[in-house]
Design an enzyme around this catalytic site. Structure first.
Site, mmCIF file in Angstrom:
data_model
loop_
_atom_site.group_PDB
_atom_site.id
_atom_site.type_symbol
_atom_site.label_atom_id
_atom_site.label_comp_id
_atom_site.label_asym_id
_atom_site.label_seq_id
_atom_site.Cartn_x
_atom_site.Cartn_y
_atom_site.Cartn_z
ATOM 1 N N HIS A 246 -10.387 2.241 10.671
ATOM 2 C CA HIS A 246 -9.533 1.149 10.160
ATOM 3 C C HIS A 246 -8.055 1.430 10.454
ATOM 4 C CE1 HIS A 246 -8.701 -1.790 6.650
ATOM 5 N NE2 HIS A 246 -9.145 -2.458 7.698
ATOM 6 N N ARG B 167 8.185 11.858 5.444
ATOM 7 C CA ARG B 167 8.980 10.884 6.205
ATOM 8 C C ARG B 167 9.543 9.784 5.317
ATOM 9 N NH1 ARG B 167 5.689 13.786 8.751
ATOM 10 N NH2 ARG B 167 5.850 14.299 10.976
ATOM 11 N N SER C 115 0.094 -3.585 5.712
ATOM 12 C CA SER C 115 0.762 -3.561 7.016
ATOM 13 C C SER C 115 0.179 -4.576 7.989
ATOM 14 C CB SER C 115 0.673 -2.151 7.602
ATOM 15 O OG SER C 115 1.382 -1.241 6.780
ATOM 16 N N TRP D 41 0.853 -1.204 0.000
ATOM 17 C CA TRP D 41 0.000 0.000 0.000
ATOM 18 C C TRP D 41 0.885 1.250 0.000
ATOM 19 C CZ3 TRP D 41 -5.314 1.378 1.365
ATOM 20 C CH2 TRP D 41 -6.226 0.311 1.209
HETATM 21 N N1 LIG Z 1 -5.263 1.150 4.382
HETATM 22 C C1 LIG Z 1 -3.996 0.598 4.427
HETATM 23 C C2 LIG Z 1 -3.800 -0.783 4.485
HETATM 24 N N2 LIG Z 1 -4.871 -1.628 4.494
HETATM 25 C C3 LIG Z 1 -4.772 -3.039 4.123
HETATM 26 C C4 LIG Z 1 -4.422 -3.944 5.313
HETATM 27 O O1 LIG Z 1 -3.111 -3.684 5.782
HETATM 28 C C5 LIG Z 1 -4.515 -5.415 4.902
HETATM 29 O O2 LIG Z 1 -3.586 -5.666 3.873
HETATM 30 C C6 LIG Z 1 -5.907 -5.800 4.440
HETATM 31 O O3 LIG Z 1 -6.854 -5.436 5.439
HETATM 32 C C7 LIG Z 1 -6.016 -7.318 4.172
HETATM 33 O O4 LIG Z 1 -5.676 -8.067 5.306
HETATM 34 N N3 LIG Z 1 -2.556 -1.305 4.561
HETATM 35 C C8 LIG Z 1 -1.449 -0.475 4.570
HETATM 36 O O5 LIG Z 1 -0.296 -0.957 4.636
HETATM 37 N N4 LIG Z 1 -1.619 0.889 4.508
HETATM 38 C C9 LIG Z 1 -2.868 1.455 4.443
HETATM 39 O O6 LIG Z 1 -2.979 2.715 4.415
HETATM 40 C C1 LIG Z 2 -5.313 2.705 6.889
HETATM 41 C C2 LIG Z 2 -6.566 2.370 6.185
HETATM 42 O O1 LIG Z 2 -7.056 1.267 6.224
HETATM 43 C C3 LIG Z 2 -7.283 3.499 5.522
HETATM 44 O O2 LIG Z 2 -6.461 4.021 4.518
HETATM 45 C C4 LIG Z 2 -8.609 3.015 4.888
HETATM 46 O O3 LIG Z 2 -9.358 4.185 4.603
HETATM 47 P P1 LIG Z 2 -10.864 4.296 5.205
HETATM 48 O O4 LIG Z 2 -10.739 4.417 6.694
HETATM 49 O O5 LIG Z 2 -11.417 5.585 4.597
HETATM 50 O O6 LIG Z 2 -11.635 3.073 4.773
#
Ligand SMILES: Nc1c(NC[C@H](O)[C@H](O)[C@H](O)CO)[nH]c(=O)[nH]c1=O
Ligand SMILES: CC(=O)[C@@H](O)COP(=O)(O)O
Length: 205
Positions: free
Chosen positions: A128, A167, A63, A29
């Protein structure tokens, strides 16, 4: 926005750097930041004397997957090391000088001396972000403690895209934290090797 930069790495080179085996596992991501952070870590690792062939890089979807992947990569490297040792024991014989180890792999087969786990989480409009960030950071701490392998926290938890880019070394006055993580990996891997041998750092403050 002023940024607090990581403390400079110790100046003295670490003696074990040339023999260290380092793992990097990164999420996919926010790819532009991830690519910059991985490159920053590789730059710092090789500048410190780590051989590029001794650095293994793997990717996972996000992550959330980093703690599981980090634990499994550490275990996989230990399995490789055990298999190589068994290969050598079973394939070479003083009575049969023609015997040679069956494994022809040139890949290093030592356990990881440290793993850098890299991810970029950017806050969205739901909770999330908070749940993944908390679980990921605590999970990585647990993997490091349970495996006795230094796990370097390379996860940015940014509230905005700009914070993540600043960063990742992207943009004016930006700082690439991947370089800090590479330096931290060399320091922790080297010191952990010494501590395992009952030795303490020569640099006494
Ligand atoms: N929103 C972000 C994610 N979301 C995905 C989750 O980490 C995971 O891969 C999914 O829920 C399936 O298990 N991951 C990131 O690394 N950065 C984000 O901003
Ligand atoms: C870190 C996340 O999962 C985030 O980017 C997902 O976005 P949202 O909270 O608007 O579904």
């Amino acid at each position: 926005m002023p940024q607090v930069h990581a403390p400079a790495a110790p100046t003295a080179p670490f003696p074990h750097a040339a023999s260290l085996r380092i793992g990097i596992v990164h999420a996919r991501w926010n790819g532009a930041c991830i690519d910059a952070l991985v490159e920053g870590s590789l730059k710092a690792l090789t500048a410190a004397g780590v051989q590029r062939d001794n650095i293994v890089v793997e990717s996972v979807p996000g992550s959330w997957e980093l703690p599981h992947a980090t634990a499994r990569m550490i275990a996989a490297a230990q399995t490789q090391a055990s298999s190589a040792a068994t290969d050598l024991m079973s394939a070479t014989s003083l009575l049969d000088p023609s015997s040679t180890p069956s494994s022809t792999s040139s890949a290093p087969s030592a356990p990881f001396d440290a793993v850098i786990s890299i991810g970029v989480l950017i806050k969205g409009s739901t909770m999330h972000f908070e749940y993944i960030s908390d679980a990921c950071v605590h999970g990585l701490m647990r993997v490091g403690l349970d495996s006795n392998t230094p796990v370097i926290l390379g996860v940015l938890t940014a509230l905005t895209q700009e914070q993540a880019e600043q960063r990742s070394g992207i943009g004016k006055d930006a700082h690439n934290h991947g370089e800090d993580w590479g330096s931290a990996a060399v320091e922790m891997a080297s010191k952990t090797k010494d501590w395992a041998a009952g030795k303490f750092s020569a640099q006494q403050k």
